[in-house]
Design a protein around this motif. Sequence first.
Motif, mmCIF file in Angstrom:
data_model
loop_
_atom_site.group_PDB
_atom_site.id
_atom_site.type_symbol
_atom_site.label_atom_id
_atom_site.label_comp_id
_atom_site.label_asym_id
_atom_site.label_seq_id
_atom_site.Cartn_x
_atom_site.Cartn_y
_atom_site.Cartn_z
ATOM 1 N N UNK A 58 -16.796 59.099 -31.701
ATOM 2 C CA UNK A 58 -16.771 59.062 -30.204
ATOM 3 C C UNK A 58 -16.520 57.577 -29.743
ATOM 4 N N UNK A 59 -15.368 57.675 -28.543
ATOM 5 C CA UNK A 59 -15.237 56.358 -28.145
ATOM 6 C C UNK A 59 -14.840 56.918 -26.575
ATOM 7 N N UNK A 60 -15.424 56.315 -25.431
ATOM 8 C CA UNK A 60 -15.223 57.112 -24.253
ATOM 9 C C UNK A 60 -14.460 56.331 -23.339
ATOM 10 N N UNK A 61 -13.755 55.068 -23.921
ATOM 11 C CA UNK A 61 -12.934 54.386 -22.821
ATOM 12 C C UNK A 61 -11.623 54.303 -23.911
ATOM 13 N N UNK A 62 -10.502 53.955 -22.687
ATOM 14 C CA UNK A 62 -9.372 54.068 -23.324
ATOM 15 C C UNK A 62 -8.803 52.670 -22.942
ATOM 16 N N UNK A 63 -7.756 51.960 -23.737
ATOM 17 C CA UNK A 63 -7.050 50.720 -23.300
ATOM 18 C C UNK A 63 -5.651 51.340 -22.837
ATOM 19 N N UNK A 64 -5.150 51.224 -21.640
ATOM 20 C CA UNK A 64 -4.011 51.573 -21.307
ATOM 21 C C UNK A 64 -2.824 50.522 -21.255
ATOM 22 N N UNK A 73 -9.768 44.253 -24.546
ATOM 23 C CA UNK A 73 -10.133 44.561 -26.118
ATOM 24 C C UNK A 73 -11.583 43.769 -25.927
ATOM 25 N N UNK A 74 -11.815 42.663 -25.432
ATOM 26 C CA UNK A 74 -13.206 41.960 -24.863
ATOM 27 C C UNK A 74 -14.125 42.805 -24.114
ATOM 28 N N UNK A 75 -13.519 43.445 -23.098
ATOM 29 C CA UNK A 75 -14.409 44.168 -22.137
ATOM 30 C C UNK A 75 -14.513 45.679 -22.454
ATOM 31 N N UNK A 76 -13.653 46.460 -22.970
ATOM 32 C CA UNK A 76 -13.635 47.904 -23.191
ATOM 33 C C UNK A 76 -14.156 48.015 -24.765
ATOM 34 N N UNK A 77 -15.081 47.734 -25.215
ATOM 35 C CA UNK A 77 -15.632 47.824 -26.569
ATOM 36 C C UNK A 77 -16.144 49.152 -26.877
ATOM 37 N N UNK A 78 -16.170 50.104 -26.136
ATOM 38 C CA UNK A 78 -16.169 51.339 -26.287
ATOM 39 C C UNK A 78 -14.865 52.314 -26.420
#
Length: 329
Positions: A58-64, A73-78
Amino acid sequence: MRIAIDAMGGDNAPHAQVESALSAAAEWPDTHLILVGDPEVLQPLLGPKAPSSITIESALEVIGSEDEPVKAVRRKTDSSMVVAGRLVKEGKADAMISAGNTGALMATGLLVVGRLKGIERPGLAAIFPTLDNVGILALDMGANMDAKPEHLVQYALMGSLYRNKVHGIREPRVGLLNVGTEASKGNELTKTAFEMLEQAPINFVGNVESRDVLERPCDILVCDGFSGNIMLKSIEGAASAIFTLLRGELMSTFTSKLAAGMLKPSFRRVRDKMDYNEYNGAPLLGINGLVVKGHGSSDAKAMKTAIRQTRTAIGNRLIAAIVDEFSGK
């Protein structure tokens, strides 16, 4: 072996990632594929009969693609990319693959997985198709826009190990991208790097001009990321433009359409020879774990190629070989 796949990164995510995983699982049932992303999105795509060798993390965030790499990378740890990197860092996966934001993947490699001791600047190593179907490994392809001569020497050493371990080429030839083949050509970076490469424990064959790359004058081509990325996109753009021109000419008259029908198999072979899908999967060399970049527009075929390349690198202990090289063992 265990491979984490950033299932949410890339233009064709998550469908391409899921489809490639299903195909890879059928061909290589000994490989545990970990799809990293939103379970509510991925599970329906896998279907009820997915093989047990495929699991979801599970990982609920996406880096666009528009996200600022380091900040994301530092803020979207999930995020799916960061979680995949963490699996490698924690030893829960032997490698990770992502077709997402290149800068963010570089940041994930450095901030999450970690840099190898002795490596100053990791480099992105991509395979270019060549006329003889062997391909040429070029690095750096854009991980670092600037480089020092010693960075190019490290790229040459890591690239040589990669060509040997993954592609089975003994004593691979190393070339230096330059504006001329003479040793005196180039800027201060390439002139100094030339001298250092001559002294390095590699099979250095000298300067290489970009116009000769597709003829494979060497097995590894080293350059700074700025020059490498321009070369990569220039070749991709030229190939695309040529095929567009040919298609337009062949469809312009009734006679040319008839000729096109007869030549279609030949054109398909040429297209396949220059297809990046056959060479997809660029490792970020210099990271303390196997981090592989897929082309941003990777389809299922290209993602499966990246999985195959990653399997080979794991099986031949690529990272261990690089560690040994730079630790003096």
